[in-house]
Scaffold this active site. Structure first.
Site, mmCIF file in Angstrom:
data_model
loop_
_atom_site.group_PDB
_atom_site.id
_atom_site.type_symbol
_atom_site.label_atom_id
_atom_site.label_comp_id
_atom_site.label_asym_id
_atom_site.label_seq_id
_atom_site.Cartn_x
_atom_site.Cartn_y
_atom_site.Cartn_z
ATOM 1 N N LEU A 151 0.801 -1.138 -0.066
ATOM 2 C CA LEU A 151 -0.014 -0.200 0.042
ATOM 3 C C LEU A 151 0.834 1.314 -0.087
ATOM 4 C CD1 LEU A 151 -2.927 -0.891 2.437
ATOM 5 C CD2 LEU A 151 -3.149 -0.401 0.225
ATOM 6 N N ARG A 152 2.046 1.247 0.064
ATOM 7 C CA ARG A 152 3.138 2.093 0.298
ATOM 8 C C ARG A 152 3.039 2.800 -1.263
ATOM 9 N NH1 ARG A 152 7.129 0.155 2.559
ATOM 10 N NH2 ARG A 152 6.900 1.294 4.549
ATOM 11 N N ALA A 153 2.812 1.938 -2.324
ATOM 12 C CA ALA A 153 2.748 2.526 -3.643
ATOM 13 C C ALA A 153 1.739 3.414 -3.776
ATOM 14 C CB ALA A 153 2.702 1.337 -4.192
#
Length: 571
Positions: free
Chosen positions: A245-247
């Site tokens: 989810l960092r992307a």
């Protein structure tokens, strides 16, 4: 002072300039990783970025700090000031991170930096704060910096968890067009001949770029992302096979920075598509299957002419006369294999291949080796905190050194994938044994894979540090056909010729039946090829089964000067 090469003068690298510009506008993107060949302007562009960042409050230019690979953790994050401790004061001495505050912290060959330092630096880049904890002391200082790392993928990769934490990633290559290459050389020669004059030529462009970045930084807090584009962000990440989810968060931040850079206060869908490759490419999970390829074209109606020379073929095609090929899944091996000791690298002295340099120290009441500076530092700190007095050593002060990983191994797997291995138990056990060895490798180790069957041998995987690529190559290896053992050993000799200190692991039953030349003796050719590899640390894994055994793997091990072991049965 000699001026830096202007970032605006970096030619034919638009993605690199864009990524650095986005980082200058919004450092909380989390850093930029530049991957590419030598001479692709990686360090030049990073240095040029520092000149475009806002100066310090006292008017000094933004710093550019080059982090050396040999730096210890204390040198990077900060440490106790021993001079102050001797006076009874508790004070921390800042490190390279503090020196880079407000500027650029550049790490060349970041893939060769110790893991714990990469972890610390990425934390600092994401949070904008450096927290220092040393010997009972704790302090923090602001560290808002632009983190730029560069690497040559041929020298090893970064672990996936570290790749994910770099906000943007740019793959750069030197251009191939003659005109573009000539323009780059022309600019560089003018800069080296007269740096001041060259900087003057680009002064107007540099001032325009610096002003554009400053305006974008001021506009960034007002830039919004329409709620509907959050679905687009999620779809882009999912379509690229990205699990982190960092992307999605980095896409959101980078899109806002791009909109600010282009003078807008609202993100458009086109912004997301433009920056998606910079955010997603390095985060894609390599274990996920790629998109299905297009269907193959229809076979030609005419019968193709026969091949005239298949004696040294490295094709993976198996003639129908050799029987069908199958792909067997790996099984769990009952026993573990022990690799041979690597040979010393020429030119080194005895003892140089031992543990690496000390990178940090940890408290240890019963240390085998004492880290003297850290032990004394702990004693001084304890004495200063307790109110001074005579400095004495206690067991609680003892520290032990933590040493850096030494250079990784290079292991070449050579696996028999012929029809004689064509049972689920045997080929599955071979794959399982290779995967078990692969799981024991460190991040600096490299593995390669040769398989042999039908009429030749194939280098399925060149030396790589990517465990996912190695696992995929091993798992997908097909089985079927004859046993071209001599071809495999000849190809292994070629591959090993360019790898110092490499090791060979050969899986075979020794039942060679394909000579190097038509009419030759396949077994004699195999022994001759083995003699050419002798001297390389090797392990022969005997895969022969059944009541009637020829024992040829043992003979191969003797000729190679290798260790010999039997393939364990699957558990």
């Amino acid at each position: 002072m000699t001026p830096l090469y202007p970032l605006s003068a970096v030619a034919h690298q638009p993605d690199l300039v864009l990524a650095l510009s986005l980082l200058a506008v919004s450092p909380d993107i989390g850093g930029v990783l530049i991957r590419g060949d030598r001479g692709a302007a990686k360090s030049t562009a990073a240095r040029g970025l520092a000149a475009l960042l806002p100066p310090a409050p006292d008017g000094t230019p933004a710093p550019f700090v080059n982090l050396p690979l040999g730096a210890t953790e204390d040198r990077v994050v900060g440490t106790l000031d021993l001079d102050a401790a001797l006076r009874g004061e508790v004070r921390l001495r800042p490190g390279l991170i503090a020196a880079a505050h407000g500027g650029v912290l550049y790490i060349d060959e970041v893939n060769l930096l110790a893991d714990h330092l990469v972890d610390v630096l990425l934390d600092v880049a994401a949070m904008g704060v450096n927290r220092v904890q040393r010997d009972g002391l704790s302090a923090e200082h602001p560290a808002r910096l632009a983190l730029v790392g560069s690497m040559n993928p041929e020298e090893g990769g970064l672990r996936p968890q570290f790749l994910d934490r770099f906000g943007l990633c740019v793959d750069v290559q030197a251009p191939t067009a003659p005109g573009e290459r000539a323009e780059i050389v022309r600019r560089r020669m003018r800069f080296e001949a007269d740096p001041l004059a060259f900087a003057g030529e680009w002064e107007q462009a540099e001032e325009a770029l610096a002003a554009r970045l400053a305006t974008a930084r001021a506009r960034l807090p007002r830039v919004t992302v329409p709620d509907g584009l959050l679905d687009t962000i999620a779809a882009l990440s999912a379509r690229a096979g990205v699990r982190s989810l960092r992307a999605d968060l980095v896409l959101h931040r980078a899109a806002r920075a791009l909109a600010a850079l282009e003078g807008r206060e609202e993100v458009r869908e086109g912004d997301l598509h433009r920056i998606a490759p910079l955010v997603l490419t390095h985060r894609r999970d390599p274990r996920l299957p790629p998109s299905p390829p297009p269907p193959p074209p229809a076979p030609p109606q005419e019968t193709p002419p026969p091949q005239t020379d298949t004696s040294r073929s490295q094709s993976a095609q198996v003639p129908s006369a050799d029987g069908p090929e199958e792909v067997f899944a790996p099984s769990v091996s009952a026993g573990s294999l022990t690799l041979p000791l690597p040979s010393p690298i020429p030119g080194t002295r005895r003892g140089e291949g031992g543990p690496g340099r000390t990178v940090r120290a940890v408290p240890e009441a019963q240390p085998i080796t004492l880290a003297t500076p850290d032990t004394l530092r702990a004693a001084l700190t304890r004495t200063a905190v307790s109110g001074g007095g005579t400095v004495t050593l206690r067991r609680e002060d003892f520290h032990a050194p933590v040493r850096e990983e030494t250079g990784g191994r290079r292991v070449l797997f050579v696996a028999d994938a012929s029809g004689s291995m064509g049972t689920r138990e045997r080929m599955g056990a071979v794959k399982g044994a290779m995967l078990a060895l692969l799981r024991e490798q460190t991040r600096r180790d490299r593995v390669a894979l040769i398989t042999f069957r039908a009429t030749g041998a194939t280098l399925d995987l060149g030396f790589t540090t990517d465990p996912h690529a190695a696992e995929a190559a091993i798992t997908a290896a097909p089985t079927g056909g004859r046993t071209p053992l001599a071809h495999a050993l000849s190809l292994a000799a070629e591959v090993l010729a360019g790898e110092r200190g490499a090791q060979l692991v050969l899986f075979t039953d020794g039942r060679a039946n394909v000579p190097l030349t038509p009419g030759g003796d396949a077994w004699a050719d195999a022994l001759d090829a083995a003699r050419a590899v002798r001297g390389v640390p090797a392990l022969v894994v005997d895969t022969e089964t059944g009541h009637v055994r020829l024992g040829r793997a043992a003979r191969l091990a003797e000729v190679l000067g290798a260790d010999l072991t039997a393939l364990g049965a699957p558990a």
